[in-house]
Design a protein around this motif. Structure first.
Motif, PDB file in Angstrom:
ATOM      1  N   LEU A  91      39.454  44.847  38.926  1.00  0.00           N
ATOM      2  CA  LEU A  91      39.865  44.522  40.290  1.00  0.00           C
ATOM      3  C   LEU A  91      41.124  43.666  40.286  1.00  0.00           C
ATOM      4  CD1 LEU A  91      39.084  44.807  43.290  1.00  0.00           C
ATOM      5  CD2 LEU A  91      37.796  42.677  43.053  1.00  0.00           C
ATOM      6  N   THR A  92      41.229  42.789  39.308  1.00  0.00           N
ATOM      7  CA  THR A  92      42.432  41.964  39.176  1.00  0.00           C
ATOM      8  C   THR A  92      43.662  42.834  38.972  1.00  0.00           C
ATOM      9  OG1 THR A  92      41.148  40.144  38.218  1.00  0.00           O
ATOM     10  CG2 THR A  92      43.534  40.118  37.859  1.00  0.00           C
ATOM     11  N   GLY A  93      43.548  43.777  38.046  1.00  0.00           N
ATOM     12  CA  GLY A  93      44.660  44.693  37.824  1.00  0.00           C
ATOM     13  C   GLY A  93      44.945  45.555  39.035  1.00  0.00           C
ATOM     14  N   MET A  94      43.882  45.970  39.723  1.00  0.00           N
ATOM     15  CA  MET A  94      44.028  46.825  40.896  1.00  0.00           C
ATOM     16  C   MET A  94      44.788  46.097  41.998  1.00  0.00           C
ATOM     17  SD  MET A  94      41.008  48.409  43.295  1.00  0.00           S
ATOM     18  CE  MET A  94      40.766  46.894  44.208  1.00  0.00           C
ATOM     19  N   LEU A  95      44.398  44.868  42.285  1.00  0.00           N
ATOM     20  CA  LEU A  95      45.034  44.118  43.356  1.00  0.00           C
ATOM     21  C   LEU A  95      46.434  43.644  42.990  1.00  0.00           C
ATOM     22  CD1 LEU A  95      41.964  42.022  44.587  1.00  0.00           C
ATOM     23  CD2 LEU A  95      42.942  44.075  45.619  1.00  0.00           C
ATOM     24  N   SER A  96      46.688  43.482  41.702  1.00  0.00           N
ATOM     25  CA  SER A  96      48.012  43.000  41.291  1.00  0.00           C
ATOM     26  C   SER A  96      49.099  44.031  41.557  1.00  0.00           C
ATOM     27  CB  SER A  96      48.002  42.632  39.806  1.00  0.00           C
ATOM     28  OG  SER A  96      47.942  43.796  38.998  1.00  0.00           O
ATOM     29  N   VAL A 100      44.427  35.843  41.833  1.00  0.00           N
ATOM     30  CA  VAL A 100      44.896  37.231  41.867  1.00  0.00           C
ATOM     31  C   VAL A 100      46.202  37.348  42.652  1.00  0.00           C
ATOM     32  CG1 VAL A 100      44.369  39.533  42.750  1.00  0.00           C
ATOM     33  CG2 VAL A 100      42.631  38.267  41.507  1.00  0.00           C
ATOM     34  N   ILE A 101      46.322  36.605  43.754  1.00  0.00           N
ATOM     35  CA  ILE A 101      47.578  36.624  44.508  1.00  0.00           C
ATOM     36  C   ILE A 101      48.719  36.089  43.650  1.00  0.00           C
ATOM     37  CG2 ILE A 101      48.797  35.678  46.509  1.00  0.00           C
ATOM     38  CD1 ILE A 101      46.101  35.651  47.970  1.00  0.00           C
ATOM     39  N   ALA A 102      48.438  35.042  42.874  1.00  0.00           N
ATOM     40  CA  ALA A 102      49.458  34.516  41.960  1.00  0.00           C
ATOM     41  C   ALA A 102      49.870  35.574  40.947  1.00  0.00           C
ATOM     42  CB  ALA A 102      48.920  33.272  41.242  1.00  0.00           C
ATOM     43  N   TYR A 103      48.908  36.363  40.493  1.00  0.00           N
ATOM     44  CA  TYR A 103      49.222  37.429  39.548  1.00  0.00           C
ATOM     45  C   TYR A 103      50.037  38.527  40.214  1.00  0.00           C
ATOM     46  CZ  TYR A 103      48.484  41.013  35.956  1.00  0.00           C
ATOM     47  OH  TYR A 103      48.663  41.982  34.997  1.00  0.00           O
ATOM     48  N   ALA A 104      49.731  38.840  41.478  1.00  0.00           N
ATOM     49  CA  ALA A 104      50.498  39.850  42.202  1.00  0.00           C
ATOM     50  C   ALA A 104      51.958  39.419  42.348  1.00  0.00           C
ATOM     51  CB  ALA A 104      49.872  40.108  43.568  1.00  0.00           C
ATOM     52  N   VAL A 105      52.181  38.154  42.670  1.00  0.00           N
ATOM     53  CA  VAL A 105      53.551  37.646  42.778  1.00  0.00           C
ATOM     54  C   VAL A 105      54.239  37.692  41.418  1.00  0.00           C
ATOM     55  CG1 VAL A 105      54.955  35.609  43.319  1.00  0.00           C
ATOM     56  CG2 VAL A 105      53.010  36.225  44.777  1.00  0.00           C
TER      57      VAL A 105
END
Length: 436
Positions: A137-142, A15-20
């Motif tokens: 949650l993935t979309g939310m945290l991204s 998820v952090i990789a997706y946020a970046v």
């Protein structure tokens, strides 16, 4: 580390990789005016960078999904993150338009590998009942990546310069390349992952089978209609529209962008829980989100002058719900197609909003360029006309949803799964409560 803890570490790094990746993806959306100044061109020309990036992202989903089914999410996450780093470094180092297009192509191609890999990773590490919520949650945290673009990348570019800002963003990407490769695994130890067995010469048959399935088609239509407007707003025209047409300061416009991210963080889990609890009604959930976005745009665009702030907040909240709405589309292939086709199916679905955003951004930029005669600043009326192209796209998407949903329900009925009318469903729930 036991599997219970390990799955959360794997999920967290992914998820952090997706946020970046979201930060890289959104960079020109928040720094469109700065990019126009750097390259000595107009914002509408800068929009073609974003069009190329999103078109690459959308068209890259099918090959990315095909490779994902064969190579697994760890390889694809690492490869995608590395490509985005290369693209950002190139974009920061050049002031030549042709090389800038190459850079955004690399960003788009790398981006195409990220989210789709996480969608494949989640069902391998978590029970089915958790999948819709964790997808949301993935979309939310991204959205943390969007906030990083607004509050870190944009100020860095404005303070230290174009190259310094983008190079710093790329270095953060390098950290994630190493972290993903070191931590992420395709599945828990001892779990055998099924791979497609057909030869490469027969690959097209499986792809066509996935495309023809009404579950894939409905997922694509939902993703397209829920997300195209939000993506066009976030990735290119949102900040210029709020600043130039609506007359907001950069601080106020950035605050509305922040609201998109924050609201999505609250809406996403709710949509995920409702999707899990009411799988036969999940299309209605998506339709509610879509109609909210369409009606909000109609009201804002009908006004003869800038909208009051409260109405812009309503519009932004409706667009924010579009992100969680797109995730409903992934639930159809997940529950209706075999696991060996998930990469291809999710790739087709995820291309929906990004193909729509590509068309929308290109149409808006073309109309603005034509109406302004090549000017670098656009008027309220020009923005009003240009952004109206979203209305027919919303309507086309709604028609596609209703048609494909009817086809899917007929197929479900043939398999013995009946979606009862609302009156019967509500009546049954009421009777069950009376007997408690």
């Amino acid at each position: 580390m036991d599997t219970g803890k390990r799955k959360w570490v794997v999920f967290g790094v992914a998820v952090i990789a997706y946020a970046v990746a979201m930060m890289h993806r959104s960079s020109l959306g928040v720094a469109g005016l700065e990019a126009a100044e750097h390259f000595g061109t107009t914002p509408s020309i800068v929009s073609t960078f974003v069009v190329l990036q999103l078109a690459t992202y959308a068209l890259g989903q099918l090959p990315s999904g095909t490779l994902l089914d064969r190579l697994g999410p760890r390889v694809m996450l690492t490869f995608g993150s590395a490509l985005m780093v290369a693209g950002q470094l190139m974009l920061g180092a050049t002031d030549v338009l042709a090389l800038a297009f190459v850079a955004r192509f690399l960003v788009g191609l790398g981006d195409a590998c990220i989210y789709i890999s996480i969608l494949s990773l989640i069902p391998r590490w978590f029970p089915p009942r958790f999948v819709p919520v964790l997808t949301q949650l993935t979309g939310m945290l991204s959205v943390v990546g969007q906030l990083m673009a607004i509050y870190a990348l944009l100020p860095a570019i404005q303070t230290y310069g174009w190259q310094a800002g983008l190079t710093a963003a790329a270095m953060l990407g390098v950290v994630m390349v190493v972290a993903v490769y070191a931590v992420v695994r395709d599945a828990p130890s001892g779990v055998v992952v099924e791979r497609p067995t057909e030869k490469l010469t027969q690959l097209h048959r499986g792809v066509l089978e996935v495309i023809r399935h009404p579950g894939t088609q409905l997922g694509f239509a939902i993703h397209f209609t829920s997300g195209f407007s939000m993506n066009a707003f976030v990735f290119m025209w949102g900040l210029p529209y709020l600043r130039s047409a609506q007359g907001l300061s950069q601080a106020a416009a950035s605050a509305l962008f922040t609201l998109i991210s924050v609201a999505g963080m609250f809406i996403g889990p709710v949509v995920g829980m409702l999707t899990a609890r009411h799988p036969l009604r999940r299309s209605n959930l998506a339709l509610t989100v879509i109609w909210a976005g369409l009606l909000s745009w109609i009201v804002v665009l009908l006004l003869p002058g800038p909208a009051p702030l409260w109405l812009l907040v309503v519009l932004v909240l409706a667009l924010a719900a579009g992100g969680p709405g797109t995730a409903v589309g992934f639930d159809y292939p997940r529950t209706m197609l075999p696991p060996t086709r998930m990469g291809v199916a999710n790739g087709i679905v995820i291309s929906g909003a990004f193909l729509g955003a590509t068309v929308t951004i290109l149409l808006i930029g073309t109309i603005l360029e034509f109406m302004s005669g090549g000017a670098t600043e656009y008027t309220f009326q020009q923005y009003r006309v240009a952004l109206s192209v979203q209305i027919p796209l919303y309507l086309a998407g709604l028609v596609a949803i209703y048609v494909t949903r009817t086809r899917l329900r007929r197929r479900m009925a043939a398999d013995g799964v009946i979606v009862p009318p609302w009156r019967d469903a509500i009546g049954r729930r009421w009777r069950n409560r009376r007997h408690l």
